[in-house]
Design a protein around this motif. Structure first.
Motif, PDB file in Angstrom:
ATOM      1  N   GLN A  91       6.716  30.040  34.816  1.00  0.00           N
ATOM      2  CA  GLN A  91       7.345  30.599  33.634  1.00  0.00           C
ATOM      3  C   GLN A  91       8.793  31.008  33.927  1.00  0.00           C
ATOM      4  OE1 GLN A  91       5.905  30.630  30.701  1.00  0.00           O
ATOM      5  NE2 GLN A  91       7.694  31.491  29.668  1.00  0.00           N
ATOM      6  N   GLY A  92       9.009  31.622  35.133  1.00  0.00           N
ATOM      7  CA  GLY A  92      10.373  31.978  35.522  1.00  0.00           C
ATOM      8  C   GLY A  92      11.252  30.753  35.675  1.00  0.00           C
ATOM      9  N   GLU A  93      10.705  29.727  36.333  1.00  0.00           N
ATOM     10  CA  GLU A  93      11.484  28.498  36.476  1.00  0.00           C
ATOM     11  C   GLU A  93      11.774  27.850  35.130  1.00  0.00           C
ATOM     12  OE1 GLU A  93       9.357  26.014  39.118  1.00  0.00           O
ATOM     13  OE2 GLU A  93       9.614  27.310  40.882  1.00  0.00           O
ATOM     14  N   LEU A  94      10.779  27.957  34.234  1.00  0.00           N
ATOM     15  CA  LEU A  94      10.994  27.404  32.899  1.00  0.00           C
ATOM     16  C   LEU A  94      12.113  28.151  32.177  1.00  0.00           C
ATOM     17  CD1 LEU A  94      10.130  25.516  30.612  1.00  0.00           C
ATOM     18  CD2 LEU A  94       8.429  27.223  29.928  1.00  0.00           C
ATOM     19  N   THR A  95      12.152  29.492  32.352  1.00  0.00           N
ATOM     20  CA  THR A  95      13.219  30.278  31.725  1.00  0.00           C
ATOM     21  C   THR A  95      14.585  29.855  32.273  1.00  0.00           C
ATOM     22  OG1 THR A  95      11.703  32.129  31.463  1.00  0.00           O
ATOM     23  CG2 THR A  95      14.069  32.601  31.279  1.00  0.00           C
ATOM     24  N   LYS A  96      14.655  29.741  33.632  1.00  0.00           N
ATOM     25  CA  LYS A  96      15.912  29.302  34.235  1.00  0.00           C
ATOM     26  C   LYS A  96      16.306  27.910  33.744  1.00  0.00           C
ATOM     27  CE  LYS A  96      15.304  31.990  38.485  1.00  0.00           C
ATOM     28  NZ  LYS A  96      15.170  31.916  39.960  1.00  0.00           N
ATOM     29  N   ALA A  97      15.299  27.034  33.690  1.00  0.00           N
ATOM     30  CA  ALA A  97      15.590  25.670  33.227  1.00  0.00           C
ATOM     31  C   ALA A  97      16.079  25.677  31.780  1.00  0.00           C
ATOM     32  CB  ALA A  97      14.342  24.793  33.367  1.00  0.00           C
ATOM     33  N   THR A  98      15.524  26.595  30.980  1.00  0.00           N
ATOM     34  CA  THR A  98      15.951  26.691  29.582  1.00  0.00           C
ATOM     35  C   THR A  98      17.410  27.126  29.489  1.00  0.00           C
ATOM     36  OG1 THR A  98      13.689  27.249  28.928  1.00  0.00           O
ATOM     37  CG2 THR A  98      15.447  27.737  27.348  1.00  0.00           C
ATOM     38  N   VAL A  99      17.749  28.150  30.295  1.00  0.00           N
ATOM     39  CA  VAL A  99      19.149  28.620  30.313  1.00  0.00           C
ATOM     40  C   VAL A  99      20.081  27.508  30.786  1.00  0.00           C
ATOM     41  CG1 VAL A  99      20.747  30.271  31.345  1.00  0.00           C
ATOM     42  CG2 VAL A  99      18.464  31.013  30.649  1.00  0.00           C
ATOM     43  N   ARG A 100      19.665  26.831  31.872  1.00  0.00           N
ATOM     44  CA  ARG A 100      20.483  25.737  32.390  1.00  0.00           C
ATOM     45  C   ARG A 100      20.602  24.610  31.362  1.00  0.00           C
ATOM     46  NH1 ARG A 100      24.834  24.181  34.739  1.00  0.00           N
ATOM     47  NH2 ARG A 100      24.676  22.130  35.726  1.00  0.00           N
ATOM     48  N   ASN A 101      19.536  24.389  30.637  1.00  0.00           N
ATOM     49  CA  ASN A 101      19.558  23.347  29.619  1.00  0.00           C
ATOM     50  C   ASN A 101      20.573  23.681  28.531  1.00  0.00           C
ATOM     51  OD1 ASN A 101      18.775  21.010  28.249  1.00  0.00           O
ATOM     52  ND2 ASN A 101      17.272  22.131  27.043  1.00  0.00           N
ATOM     53  N   LYS A 102      20.636  24.989  28.143  1.00  0.00           N
ATOM     54  CA  LYS A 102      21.610  25.391  27.137  1.00  0.00           C
ATOM     55  C   LYS A 102      23.032  25.215  27.668  1.00  0.00           C
ATOM     56  CE  LYS A 102      18.592  28.701  24.769  1.00  0.00           C
ATOM     57  NZ  LYS A 102      18.412  30.125  24.384  1.00  0.00           N
ATOM     58  N   GLU A 103      23.225  25.589  28.961  1.00  0.00           N
ATOM     59  CA  GLU A 103      24.544  25.413  29.553  1.00  0.00           C
ATOM     60  C   GLU A 103      24.937  23.940  29.590  1.00  0.00           C
ATOM     61  OE1 GLU A 103      24.343  27.190  33.353  1.00  0.00           O
ATOM     62  OE2 GLU A 103      24.328  29.273  32.602  1.00  0.00           O
ATOM     63  N   GLU A 155      23.882  21.693  27.593  1.00  0.00           N
ATOM     64  CA  GLU A 155      24.179  21.261  26.226  1.00  0.00           C
ATOM     65  C   GLU A 155      25.623  21.603  25.868  1.00  0.00           C
ATOM     66  OE1 GLU A 155      21.301  23.065  23.723  1.00  0.00           O
ATOM     67  OE2 GLU A 155      19.669  21.712  24.299  1.00  0.00           O
ATOM     68  N   LYS A 156      26.060  22.844  26.279  1.00  0.00           N
ATOM     69  CA  LYS A 156      27.455  23.211  26.024  1.00  0.00           C
ATOM     70  C   LYS A 156      28.406  22.280  26.772  1.00  0.00           C
ATOM     71  CE  LYS A 156      26.495  28.132  25.251  1.00  0.00           C
ATOM     72  NZ  LYS A 156      26.767  29.511  25.712  1.00  0.00           N
ATOM     73  N   GLU A 157      28.063  21.975  28.037  1.00  0.00           N
ATOM     74  CA  GLU A 157      28.897  21.068  28.813  1.00  0.00           C
ATOM     75  C   GLU A 157      28.952  19.683  28.178  1.00  0.00           C
ATOM     76  OE1 GLU A 157      27.429  21.043  32.753  1.00  0.00           O
ATOM     77  OE2 GLU A 157      28.027  23.110  33.209  1.00  0.00           O
ATOM     78  N   VAL A 158      27.815  19.266  27.648  1.00  0.00           N
ATOM     79  CA  VAL A 158      27.789  17.957  26.986  1.00  0.00           C
ATOM     80  C   VAL A 158      28.717  17.957  25.770  1.00  0.00           C
ATOM     81  CG1 VAL A 158      26.339  16.399  25.653  1.00  0.00           C
ATOM     82  CG2 VAL A 158      25.521  17.289  27.822  1.00  0.00           C
ATOM     83  N   VAL A 159      28.695  19.089  25.016  1.00  0.00           N
ATOM     84  CA  VAL A 159      29.571  19.184  23.848  1.00  0.00           C
ATOM     85  C   VAL A 159      31.035  19.144  24.274  1.00  0.00           C
ATOM     86  CG1 VAL A 159      30.279  20.665  21.934  1.00  0.00           C
ATOM     87  CG2 VAL A 159      27.858  20.410  22.482  1.00  0.00           C
TER      88      VAL A 159
END
Length: 568
Positions: free
Chosen positions: A187-199, A201-205
Motif C-alpha cells: 500500500q505504501g509503495e502504491l501511494t509512492k507510485a501514485t505520487v510519482r505517477n502524478k509527477e 503526468e506533469k512532466e509529460v505535460v
C-alpha cells in the motif's frame, strides 16, 4: 434442525466415515439399544433409528401441536415404541392406511397378503428415501462447512473462530499477519507510485509543451534555412558571373593592349589559371587567405621599419651626447619632468570653491619604458614634450582608475572646451597628434602608475593608471572598438611626484559629467632627460623592466651619466 457452524470442529458423536456406521462413542438408552447418529440426526428412544424425510423446523412444530410423531413428506409415517419392541404404525392423516393398520392389529399381525406387501413396499421406500436423504444431508452439511470455512478465511482474523492451540491455525494466523504486513508495504509503495505517477503526468505535460515549442522553433529554422539556401544559391550565381566577367576581361586582350603579362604588373597568368580552375567557395577562401597573409607580412615589415626609424630618431634627438660618449643604445633611457600647476587643498577652506584655493606648482617625473619595447610611443611623447605642445593643456578627468590629460581648455565653473582648436591644432601641425598604430608590448602592461595613450588610434591624450588596468586597457579589454583585440600603448611609469597625484585626488569632481575636475590642473611645461641605465639592477633585471627608478640629475648612483636635453 442442526445448523452448521463455520469451520467448526467435528464432534466425537458425529460420524465422519460412512464405513464406520456412525458408531463413535454412542451411548445406550433405557432399553439397552445403542444410539446411532447419522449425519447429525439422533435416533428415537425405542427403535434403532428414527427417519426424517428432511422436513424443516416448521414440521416439527406441527407434530408437537398435534401430539403426533414426526411427519414425513411421503405420507407422514412415524414409528413409536409399543410394548416389548413391537411396532405400531399410525397413519399421519391417511384414512385408508388407518383402516389397514387396524385390520393388521386385529388379525395379530397376519393381515391379507395385499396389506403386508403394501407395508413392505412402504418400508422399502422409506429405507431408500432415508438413505438418499442421509447422503444428501451429509454432502450438504459438508459443503456448507467448507463454504463457511472459506468465508471465515476471507474475513479479518479477529472475526474467525479457530482454536489457537492448533498448529495449523497458528501457522495460518502467522501467514495472515505476514500477508497483512506485505499488504501494508504494498500500500505504501502504491501511494509512492501514485505520487510519482502524478509527477510523471506533469512532466509529460511539460514535455509536450516543450515539444510543441521545439516543433515551432524547428519550423522557424527550416524557414530560415530555406531563405539562407536561396541566398546562398543567389550568391553562388553572382560569384560565378563575377568570375566569368573577370576571365572575359582578361581573356580577350593581348600583350600589346595591356593584358596580363607573365611577370608584369597585376595578376599573373598562373593566378588567372588558378581562378579559372576554382570550383567551390573553399577555393576562393583559400585564395583570399593567402593574399591576406601576404598583406600582413608586409604590414609587419612596415611596423618593424617604423619602430627602427622611431628608435633611431629618439636616440639622435635626445641621446646624442650619450652616443657620443660611446654608451650602448640598449643602456640609454629617458625620463620626462612634467611641471603641473593646480589648486592646493586647504582643510580650512574645504567648503569653498576650489577655483579660489591657493595654487601651487610641482613636478611629476615619468620614466620611459625600454626603447626597444615601445620605440614609436616613446618617441612621440618625447617629441610632444620637446616641441612644448603640452603647455597650457589640462588634466581634466580624475576617475577612480585613471587621471587623464589632453588638449582641453578650462572655461571656468567646471566647464572645459574639449579638444580646443587652439591647443589641438599645435599637435596636428607638427604631425605629432596620434600613433600610426596601436603599439603594445606584453612585457610592459598597464600596471599601477604606468602611463599610456588614450583613444583609437592613441593620442594625443595620455593618462596615468591609478590602479592595475592590465585587463581593461590591455589586448581585448575594450570591446567597444572595432579592433578590440588591440590595446592602448603603455610607454612609461611615474617614478616621482606621487604627492602631486594625491593632491589632485583631493580636488572635487563632477561624477555626473564623467568625473571632470571642478578646478583647472594645468601642465605648465616639461623637459626630457636622457640617462644611462645600468645593465642590471639589484634583483637581476634590467632597470626599467622591473620598475627600476632612473638616477636623478647629477650623475649619482654608480657613476651613471644623465644629460638635460633642451626643450626648445
Amino acid at each position: 434442525m442442526l445448523r452448521s457452524r463455520p469451520n467448526r470442529q467435528q464432534r466425537p458423536s458425529e460420524s465422519s466415515d460412512e464405513r464406520q456406521g456412525g458408531r463413535r462413542g454412542g451411548g445406550s438408552n433405557t432399553n439397552g439399544n445403542n444410539n446411532f447418529h447419522y449425519g447429525g440426526y439422533p435416533s428415537s428412544g425405542a427403535g434403532p433409528m428414527s427417519i426424517s424425510s428432511g422436513a424443516d423446523d416448521d414440521d416439527d412444530e406441527y407434530n408437537k401441536k398435534n401430539k403426533k410423531g414426526s411427519s414425513g413428506r411421503f405420507g407422514g409415517f412415524g414409528a413409536s415404541s409399543v410394548g416389548g419392541g413391537k411396532k405400531k404404525f399410525s397413519g399421519g392423516g391417511s384414512p385408508s392406511f388407518t383402516r389397514q393398520s387396524a385390520a393388521y392389529n386385529n388379525n395379530g399381525g397376519g393381515g391379507s397378503s395385499g396389506g403386508g406387501a403394501l407395508i413392505l413396499m412402504a418400508i422399502t421406500i422409506l429405507i431408500l428415501l432415508s438413505g438418499t436423504t442421509f447422503y444428501y444431508r451429509k454432502m450438504t452439511t459438508r459443503a456448507k462447512a467448507e463454504l463457511a470455512s472459506l468465508t471465515a478465511q476471507a474475513r479479518h482474523p479477529h472475526e474467525r473462530h479457530y482454536d489457537s492451540n492448533n498448529d495449523d491455525n497458528r501457522a495460518h494466523a502467522e501467514a495472515v499477519t505476514d500477508l497483512k504486513r506485505k499488504q501494508s508495504q504494498l500500500q505504501g509503495e502504491l501511494t509512492k507510485a501514485t505520487v510519482r505517477n502524478k509527477e510523471m503526468e506533469k512532466e509529460v505535460v511539460q514535455s509536450t509543451k516543450l515539444s510543441e515549442a521545439l516543433e515551432e522553433e524547428f519550423k522557424a529554422h527550416n524557414t530560415q534555412y530555406e531563405k539562407m539556401s536561396r541566398s546562398w544559391n543567389d550568391m553562388a550565381i553572382k560569384v560565378k558571373e563575377t568570375k566569368q566577367k573577370f576571365i572575359d576581361a582578361h581573356n580577350h586582350q593581348d600583350d600589346t593592349t595591356g593584358g596580363i603579362v607573365p611577370g608584369g604588373p597585376g595578376h599573373t597568368l598562373n593566378q588567372r589559371r588558378e581562378l579559372e580552375q576554382m570550383e567551390s567557395i573553399e577555393d576562393y577562401e583559400d585564395f583570399v587567405q593567402r593574399r591576406e597573409d601576404a598583406l600582413w607580412d608586409k604590414i609587419d615589415l612596415l611596423i618593424e621599419k617604423i619602430g627602427k626609424d622611431s628608435k633611431r630618431e629618439a636616440l639622435e634627438w635626445f641621446g646624442a651626447d650619450l652616443l657620443y660618449h660611446k654608451v650602448p643604445e640598449d643602456e640609454i633611457s629617458f625620463r620626462v619632468d612634467l611641471e603641473v600647476e593646480y589648486p592646493m587643498f586647504d582643510p580650512h577652506r574645504a567648503d569653498d570653491n576650489p577655483e579660489i584655493w591657493s595654487r601651487t606648482k610641482k613636478t611629476i617625473t615619468i620614466e620611459m619604458a625600454p626603447l626597444n619595447l615601445m620605440p614609436i610611443a616613446i618617441n612621440l611623447f618625447l617629441q610632444q614634450i620637446h616641441h612644448k605642445l603640452w603647455e597650457g593643456c589640462n588634466f581634466v578627468i580624475n576617475a577612480m582608475h585613471i587621471l587623464q590629460a589632453g588638449p582641453h581648455q578650462y572655461k571656468g565653473e567646471g566647464q572645459y572646451a574639449a579638444n580646443s582648436y587652439l591647443l589641438k591644432s599645435k599637435f596636428e601641425k607638427n604631425r605629432l597628434d596620434t600613433m600610426p598604430y596601436q603599439e603594445y608590448s606584453l612585457d610592459y602592461p598597464h600596471t599601477k602608475y604606468t602611463v599610456g595613450f588614450a583613444g583609437r588610434p592613441g593620442g594625443p591624450d595620455f593618462y596615468i593608471n591609478k590602479v592595475d588596468n592590465s585587463e581593461n586597457h590591455g589586448p581585448g579589454g575594450q570591446t567597444h572598438h572595432d579592433l578590440h583585440e588591440e590595446a592602448d600603448p603603455c610607454f612609461g611609469r611615474v617614478v616621482a611626484g606621487f604627492e602631486v597625484i594625491e593632491d589632485i585626488n583631493r580636488i572635487p569632481v563632477d561624477r555626473e559629467k564623467g568625473s571632470l575636475l571642478k578646478a583647472p590642473v594645468t601642465i605648465v611645461g616639461g623637459r626630457v632627460i636622457a640617462f644611462r641605465r645600468s645593465s642590471t639592477n639589484g634583483d637581476g633585471k634590467r632597470d626599467g623592466e622591473g620598475g627600476g627608478v632612473p638616477p636623478l640629475e647629477g650623475g649619482g648612483d654608480g657613476g651613471q651619466e644623465s644629460f638635460n636635453m633642451p626643450t626648445s
